[in-house]
Design an enzyme around this catalytic site. Structure first.
Site, mmCIF file in Angstrom:
data_model
loop_
_atom_site.group_PDB
_atom_site.id
_atom_site.type_symbol
_atom_site.label_atom_id
_atom_site.label_comp_id
_atom_site.label_asym_id
_atom_site.label_seq_id
_atom_site.Cartn_x
_atom_site.Cartn_y
_atom_site.Cartn_z
ATOM 1 N N SER A 199 -52.847 38.285 71.842
ATOM 2 C CA SER A 199 -52.502 39.208 72.857
ATOM 3 C C SER A 199 -53.755 40.229 72.933
ATOM 4 O O SER A 199 -53.987 40.823 71.841
ATOM 5 C CB SER A 199 -51.412 39.547 72.819
ATOM 6 O OG SER A 199 -50.241 38.775 73.000
HETATM 7 N N1 SAH Z 1 -47.420 38.156 69.709
HETATM 8 C C1 SAH Z 1 -48.544 37.083 69.280
HETATM 9 C C2 SAH Z 1 -49.307 36.424 70.743
HETATM 10 C C3 SAH Z 1 -49.485 34.988 70.514
HETATM 11 S S1 SAH Z 1 -49.504 33.887 71.725
HETATM 12 C C4 SAH Z 1 -49.924 37.861 68.917
HETATM 13 O O1 SAH Z 1 -49.816 39.073 68.737
HETATM 14 O O2 SAH Z 1 -50.950 37.250 68.282
HETATM 15 C C5 SAH Z 1 -48.013 33.170 72.014
HETATM 16 C C6 SAH Z 1 -47.431 32.492 70.806
HETATM 17 O O3 SAH Z 1 -46.160 31.991 71.149
HETATM 18 C C7 SAH Z 1 -48.358 31.185 70.578
HETATM 19 O O4 SAH Z 1 -48.637 31.339 69.202
HETATM 20 C C8 SAH Z 1 -47.396 29.965 70.932
HETATM 21 O O5 SAH Z 1 -47.298 28.957 69.777
HETATM 22 C C9 SAH Z 1 -45.838 30.658 70.751
HETATM 23 N N2 SAH Z 1 -44.943 29.868 71.573
HETATM 24 C C10 SAH Z 1 -44.996 29.176 72.569
HETATM 25 N N3 SAH Z 1 -43.814 28.582 72.902
HETATM 26 C C11 SAH Z 1 -42.940 28.989 71.918
HETATM 27 C C12 SAH Z 1 -41.544 28.894 71.714
HETATM 28 N N4 SAH Z 1 -40.630 28.035 72.426
HETATM 29 N N5 SAH Z 1 -41.052 29.484 70.558
HETATM 30 C C13 SAH Z 1 -41.661 30.124 69.533
HETATM 31 N N6 SAH Z 1 -43.088 30.428 69.746
HETATM 32 C C14 SAH Z 1 -43.509 29.968 70.869
#
Ligand code: SAH
Length: 220
Positions: free
Chosen positions: A65
């Site tokens: 993010s």
């Molecule tokens: N907090 C992270 C943001 C990553 S983007 C950071 O700081 O890097 C969002 C993430 O949510 C992705 O890695 C994606 O694979 C995950 N995601 C999507 N659907 C999900 C679900 N149902 N359960 C867990 N993770 C999920």
């Protein structure tokens, strides 16, 4: 090897000043972001840009993010030291690290196996004690519930009933809510009588929350 040079520290300080100008007012959140070397969470191709206020690819079609997004979500979450926080979407682990710096006991779920494994290794190497789970965030972690706070870091199109059930009375859930390309940041508070109250904040664009675990590389 993980190296946090003076140059990286200087760039991070600049990023924190920028976040302050953009309206992040919680000094604890600014200090937490200042304490986490964001360049550890990016692949070497992006190292030079780690402190630009941008989102970047972290593999498996996912992104780390935008620092402003991490800051605003952390601020809205109002974390106090010692709280149990459930994060959905570990991704790179950067938000997880920021929550640890805020003194939270963090439980985080990631549905992409490779990202789960990478963040687990990195956060351990950095000395953070977290509980990281490879699974479907929609289900939460009933065996560790209830949580003081829940933060969802992917776009969620429907009300996460299971996650609301795992929130303590007085607890707060922060999530980018909406079906399209753009979501509204929603803060849901559970009142002491067990009813919920919600308020909407700005517009954001997150990768979608998908159901079930995924162990493959290319398919979602
Ligand atoms: N907090 C992270 C943001 C990553 S983007 C950071 O700081 O890097 C969002 C993430 O949510 C992705 O890695 C994606 O694979 C995950 N995601 C999507 N659907 C999900 C679900 N149902 N359960 C867990 N993770 C999920």
């Amino acid at each position: 090897m993980l190296t946090d040079s003076y140059r990286h520290k200087g760039l991070r300080k600049k990023l924190v000043d920028e976040l302050k100008h953009m309206g992040i007012s919680d000094q604890r959140v600014l200090d937490a972001i200042n304490a986490v070397p964001r360049h550890y969470f990016l692949t070497s191709a992006f190292l030079e840009f780690a402190y630009d206020n941008k989102a970047f690819q972290i593999g498996e079609g996912q992104t780390i993010s935008h620092p402003y997004t991490v800051a605003i979500q952390s601020q809205l979450l109002s974390v106090e030291p010692g709280m149990k926080v459930l994060e959905i979407g570990t991704g790179s682990g950067f938000q997880t690290a920021v929550l640890c710096e805020l003194g939270a006991k963090v439980y985080s779920i990631e549905r992409q196996k490779l990202l789960h494994e990478n963040s687990k290794k990195l956060l351990a190497k950095m000395g953070y004690k977290t509980y990281l789970s490879y699974g479907d965030g929609y289900k939460g972690l009933p065996s560790f519930a209830p949580f003081d706070r829940v933060i969802i870091t992917c776009a969620i199109p429907k009300v996460p009933e299971d996650l609301l059930m795992q929130l303590k009375p007085g607890g707060i859930l922060v999530m980018p809510f909406g079906e399209g390309e753009v979501q509204r940041m929603m803060v849901v508070k559970e009142l002491p009588d067990g009813t919920f109250e919600s308020e909407l904040h700005g517009e954001f664009s997150f990768v979608p929350m998908l159901e079930k675990r995924n162990s493959g590389t290319f398919n979602q």
